[in-house]
Design an enzyme around this catalytic site. Sequence first.
Site, PDB file in Angstrom:
ATOM      1  CB  CYS A   1      46.748  46.601  33.146  1.00 58.03           C
ATOM      2  SG  CYS A   1      46.607  47.960  34.319  1.00 58.03           S
TER       3      CYS A   1
ATOM      4  CG  HIS B   1      41.937  43.487  31.199  1.00 60.23           C
ATOM      5  ND1 HIS B   1      43.204  43.171  31.629  1.00 60.23           N
ATOM      6  CD2 HIS B   1      41.788  44.822  31.432  1.00 60.23           C
ATOM      7  CE1 HIS B   1      43.795  44.257  32.095  1.00 60.23           C
ATOM      8  NE2 HIS B   1      42.966  45.267  31.992  1.00 60.23           N
TER       9      HIS B   1
ATOM     10  CG  HIS C   1      44.101  45.410  37.831  1.00 55.76           C
ATOM     11  ND1 HIS C   1      45.152  44.689  37.307  1.00 55.76           N
ATOM     12  CD2 HIS C   1      43.633  46.187  36.817  1.00 55.76           C
ATOM     13  CE1 HIS C   1      45.317  45.024  36.038  1.00 55.76           C
ATOM     14  NE2 HIS C   1      44.402  45.919  35.707  1.00 55.76           N
TER      15      HIS C   1
END
Lengths: 84, 457
Positions: B209, B352, B386
């Site tokens: 990620c 994030h 995401h």
Amino acid sequence: MSADPIYYKVAKAISEGLVVDRSRITPAVRLQEDLGATSLDYVTIALDLEDSFGEQMFEEEAREFATVADIVDYVRARLAAVSQ
Amino acid sequence: MTVIRRVVVTGLGVVSPIGADTHSFWDSCLAGRGVAAPIPRAWHDYAEYKSTLWAPLPPLDYGPLGLTLAERTQRDPSALLALLAATEAVTDAGLTREQHSAKDNSYRLPAVDPQRAGVYIGTGVGGAHTFAALQGNHVLARSRAVLEVLAPQCEDADRDALQTIAGGLRFPPRFNPFAVSMVMPNALSAAIGMKFSLTGPNQTLSGACAAGTVALGQAFDAVRRGRLDLAISDGVEYVGDDYGGVFRAFDAGGVLVRECADPPRANCPFDVRRSGMLLAEGGAGILVLEELEHARRRGAPIYAEMTGYGETFDAYSIMIVEPSGQAIGRAIAEALDMAGLHPGDIDYLNSHGTGTRLNDDTEARIIAQVLGPRVLVSSTKSLLGHTLGASGGIEAAVCALSLRDQTAHPCHNLSHPIAELSFVRETAPRRLRNVASQSFAFGGHNAVLVMRAWDGP
């Protein structure tokens, strides 16, 4: 011949696969000498024809295709064989 | 002695679940339009899931979008997303294209020395879609052929049962001969390098990620230190495989959003009721980074200046962020140091912000400790879910757009924040001088970038 649905789809696959204008696609045109097809291009064309017809198309047989008409004849025979 | 050069952002390209180009994406961000939808019905044939929501991409018809039949049949969807976003970014940067090969659908960029232009792309899973599809063909094709021969030889009930089983074995009709070049992760940067005939360094970086942010950090370093004049960089991901296998991997890991009864409100990073992250089908965020004088000479539009980058590693757990956040704090400090800034100089942080319980707790605490409660904070993942390796790229694009427009998008679905931070609750004019974006990853990778508003010299 353009009214033939098999010819139409083969011509479209070759035109899009080789990025050449549709006007250059005729039954007698030579795939390698006139249109610059490579072995990778044959795979691209076969994958598109598989999408169009829902049947697995040529692999090793591609070596024997010299012209557009050769692919049309192959597809016609292939579809006839699987329909039996 | 290395001369440190200034690096600016001159082009953006975004493909995302909330917009198929940068303009529509940013419109959705500023309007606070999120997306969440049920996972594909067919995936329920293979497993029971704890989560049943994801963020699908809008329909993408790659032919009319400019990709040839050869590209569409020889590239994984992740590479197609990369090509769309990179093409948008190059166009946005005002880089004129000259056709190099009509057949290969490739171009040259006359304003750029191709040997001094590189590509750095981050991804989490690369060509996983193709791998799953072709594994389906590899494992199931013979079984289905056997069933199709046996079924007609059986009595009614058995025949129906065999036909049902055979019909449930879904896979592509051919084991694609381009399998290797579709599955390999480096196909992403290679596709972009070939598209624009760029012959400098060409790398695909894997950092889960944080991959996009890590890739941008490498590109920034290469331009900053003089190895390159221009880099096309950032993140790309596609996880909508035919069987839901990648989705199931995250679901089995227990990190996906659990409260699925009210889809529009399910994805709520930094809220007390958050239950996990909303997995996105995919996306791409691509930036053109350019040495300042190179950009000026060709009259390029400039969104922002990239001024800092920091990268650290937890060395703690392959799946869990280190709870003290010490390594994250160190990454922030490194990025600030490179940018010549103090913690109080950051006006906006693109967090994030995944929506997982531990991640948000740790991140909120470290933001308060290192940057203080004054910094504006939002989570782009609260809107589009995401996108894994693409998220760093998309969020870097958000930073550049925020600086250009002097505004920040809201943190979607945030009703009861878990911390006393300055979360962005509505789109409004802001005075943004320096902004940061941070990304964390399974494995323990942390990366932080800093950008500054462009106001001339």
